[in-house]
Design a protein around this motif. Structure first.
Motif, PDB file in Angstrom:
ATOM      1  N   TYR A  42       0.837  -1.197   0.000  1.00  0.00           N
ATOM      2  CA  TYR A  42       0.000   0.000   0.000  1.00  0.00           C
ATOM      3  C   TYR A  42       0.872   1.248   0.000  1.00  0.00           C
ATOM      4  CZ  TYR A  42      -3.108  -3.649   1.722  1.00  0.00           C
ATOM      5  OH  TYR A  42      -3.788  -4.818   1.864  1.00  0.00           O
ATOM      6  N   GLU A  89      -0.531  -6.271  -3.651  1.00  0.00           N
ATOM      7  CA  GLU A  89      -1.425  -6.884  -2.672  1.00  0.00           C
ATOM      8  C   GLU A  89      -1.743  -8.327  -3.056  1.00  0.00           C
ATOM      9  OE1 GLU A  89      -5.460  -5.780  -0.155  1.00  0.00           O
ATOM     10  OE2 GLU A  89      -5.143  -4.884  -2.134  1.00  0.00           O
ATOM     11  N   LEU A 117      -6.532  -9.834   2.893  1.00  0.00           N
ATOM     12  CA  LEU A 117      -6.075  -9.212   4.127  1.00  0.00           C
ATOM     13  C   LEU A 117      -7.196  -8.389   4.746  1.00  0.00           C
ATOM     14  CD1 LEU A 117      -2.616  -7.934   2.903  1.00  0.00           C
ATOM     15  CD2 LEU A 117      -3.048  -9.968   4.281  1.00  0.00           C
ATOM     16  N   ARG A 140      -4.206  -5.370   7.523  1.00  0.00           N
ATOM     17  CA  ARG A 140      -4.160  -4.307   6.509  1.00  0.00           C
ATOM     18  C   ARG A 140      -3.760  -2.974   7.131  1.00  0.00           C
ATOM     19  NH1 ARG A 140      -6.717  -3.544   1.290  1.00  0.00           N
ATOM     20  NH2 ARG A 140      -6.640  -1.335   0.787  1.00  0.00           N
ATOM     21  N   GLU A 196      -0.465  -0.733   6.123  1.00  0.00           N
ATOM     22  CA  GLU A 196      -0.631   0.633   5.621  1.00  0.00           C
ATOM     23  C   GLU A 196       0.199   1.620   6.427  1.00  0.00           C
ATOM     24  OE1 GLU A 196      -4.831   1.295   5.777  1.00  0.00           O
ATOM     25  OE2 GLU A 196      -5.177   0.541   3.752  1.00  0.00           O
TER      26      GLU A 196
END
Length: 284
Positions: free
Chosen positions: A119, A128, A265, A270, A274
C-alpha cells in the motif's frame, strides 16, 4: 531452523531498490540462496473486446508482458551480479487472474518471501495480490519491506536487532513467532506486546509467559509488555510501542477472510501494513 531459501517477486521496477536491499542483507546474513521471480502481467480481458480484434489485442498484451518481464530481469541482474551471493532469477508471464497461482507455487518452496509494502503512493498495482498469494495460498512467511527500506543505525542498515512481537494467543501469531525464530534468536532484544489481554484465556494469570518461556529455551531473552488499548486501533498502540522501543522489525500473525474462495487481508493486518514504517514479518 534457518532461512536458506529466500524468494522475492518483482512486478514493478520502482520497488526493486528497497526490496532488494533487504533481500541482499538477509541472504548475506543467513548465507542463503536468493531466488527472484520477474513477473510480466497480461491484463487482457477477452470478454470486453469485439471478436475481430481479440487475437491482435491478446498478442500485443502477451508481447508487452514478456517485455516487462525481460526488463525486470535485466534490472535484477544489475542489482545482484556483483553482490557475491548465490542467486538465480526467472521470468514468467501470467494472466491477471492467474498471478496468485503462479506466486503461491513458487512461495511454497521458499523459507521466506521478501516483498515490498503493498500500500502507498508508489506501490505496485499487483503487490497486494502477490502478498496474499504468498501468505494464504503459499502458506509461507513474508517479510514486508517499507518504502523507506531497512532502518539505518550508525550508518548501517539493521534488521531484527530490536524486535516487537504482536501477541494475542492466536494460532496465526504463534506461526509467525516460529517462522521468525532465526531472527528472534539473533536479536539483541525482543518485546512481546500484548494489548488488552482477555480475562478468560489460557494465559490469563501470566500473559505472554508461556511464549516467553518457549523463546527462552531457544536462547531468546524476551520482555513481556502488557498495554491498554488507549488509542482507537490496536495498530496505533503497536506503532507507538515500536517508536518507543526504536524497533526495527515487527512480527505478527496475518489475518484475513475468504471472499469468493480467495483469502484477503483484513482488519489489523491491513492497517499495520498501511501504517508500518519498519519491516513486518507476517505468517499464517
Amino acid at each position: 531452523m534457518a532461512y536458506k531459501s529466500l524468494l522475492t517477486v518483482v512486478t514493478d521496477p520502482a520497488t526493486v531498490t528497497h526490496t532488494f536491499a533487504a533481500a541482499i542483507a538477509l541472504a548475506r546474513r543467513e548465507d542463503a540462496h536468493l531466488d527472484v521471480l520477474c513477473v510480466g502481467v497480461d491484463n487482457s480481458q477477452v470478454g470486453y473486446y469485439y471478436p475481430g480484434s481479440v487475437a491482435v489485442i491478446l498478442q500485443d498484451e502477451i508481447e508487452r508482458a514478456e517485455q516487462d518481464a525481460a526488463t525486470l530481469a535485466d534490472l535484477v541482474n544489475t542489482h545482484l551480479i556483483n553482490e557475491g551471493l548465490r542467486w538465480s532469477s526467472e521470468t514468467a508471464i501470467a494472466y491477471l487472474g492467474a498471478v496468485s497461482d503462479l506466486i503461491a507455487g513458487r512461495a511454497r518452496y521458499a523459507d521466506l518471501v521478501i516483498l515490498p509494502k503493498p500500500y502507498g503512493k508508489n506501490a505496485s498495482v499487483y503487490a497486494e495480490a502477490v502478498l496474499e498469494a504468498a501468505l494464504f495460498q503459499g502458506q509461507t512467511p513474508v517479510l514486508v519491506v517499507p518504502t523507506a527500506g531497512l532502518p539505518v543505525a550508525l550508518g548501517n542498515m539493521t534488521l531484527g536487532q530490536e524486535i516487537v512481537v504482536a501477541w494475542n494467543e492466536s494460532s496465526e501469531a504463534l506461526v509467525a513467532v516460529r517462522s521468525a525464530l532465526p531472527l528472534l534468536c539473533a536479536a539483541k532484544h525482543v518485546t512481546i506486546a500484548i494489548i488488552d489481554p482477555p480475562t478468560r484465556s489460557f494465559e490469563r494469570s501470566d500473559p505472554g509467559g508461556a511464549l516467553a518461556q518457549l523463546l527462552a529455551r531457544h536462547g531468546v531473552h524476551a520482555e513481556v509488555t502488557v498495554l491498554a488499548k488507549t488509542l482507537p486501533r490496536v495498530t496505533d498502540v503497536l506503532n507507538r510501542l515500536i517508536r518507543d522501543k526504536a524497533a526495527d522489525l515487527l512480527v505478527m500473525g496475518a489475518y484475513g477472510h475468504s471472499r469468493f474462495r480467495e483469502a484477503v487481508l483484513g482488519g489489523a493486518t491491513r492497517d499495520m501494513l498501511e501504517l508500518a514504517e519498519i519491516p513486518v514479518l507476517m505468517a499464517r
